[in-house]
Structures are given as structure tokens and as C-alpha cells.
Design a protein around this motif. Sequence first.
Motif: not given
Length: 122
Positions: A3-8, A31-38, A91-93
Amino acid sequence: VQLVESGAGLVQAGGSLRLSCAASIRTFSDDAMGWFRQAPGKELEFVAAIRWISNSPFYGDPAKGRFTISRDNAKNTVYLQMNNVKAEDTAVYYCAAGSADIVTQAVGYSDWGQGIQVTVSS
């Protein structure tokens, strides 16, 4: 699955930001694709999720009414449109993928991206 995230980025409060998560492969199951954050000093928090086939979106409390999750099956990509962002959205997503019987629980996701930083200035 990779998984490669972008848009930070850095955005002012009240502004908008779109995060993307591209998956290297996609199964034909629902399957599910989710977003979490911390956020610093806080626990991992569920933001939103969507399934590849059923397309039903799920939102955590922070996202309701402000964020929209969508997916492009042809591109194996999931998006998180964040509108009217607030300082507490800083946060970090993380993007995650998995069978996720309960999409709000991180334990249901087997693959995770590296995470991207979202900073909202007030």
C-alpha cells in the motif's frame, strides 16, 4: 499487498486535503480498505473504510460529515477526501487492507502502508 499512500501535507484549518492509497494488487473478495490515524501521544483511531465490492462506506466519529472515502477499482486506489479540517485532524494517517470482518478494528487488517503526515495549522 503493498500500500502506497500519498497526499500528505500542511493545510490550514477549514481547508481540504485528499489522501490516496494505491494497492499493488486487489483480490476479488469484498476486502476492506481502511484509513486510520494516530496523533502524537494518542492511540490509533479508525477514520473510514470501504469495501471493494459492496462499496458501503463506514466512518468513525472524527470523519462523519467532513470526510468522504471512495475507491477506484480500476486503479486499485482508495481516496480519503478531507474537508473542513481541524487542528485535531493532525496525525499520521495509515491506509490498511484486509478482510476486516469489523472494519473499525485495526486487527482485521493484514496489510498497512507506511503512513503519511497530515498537519493542520490553526
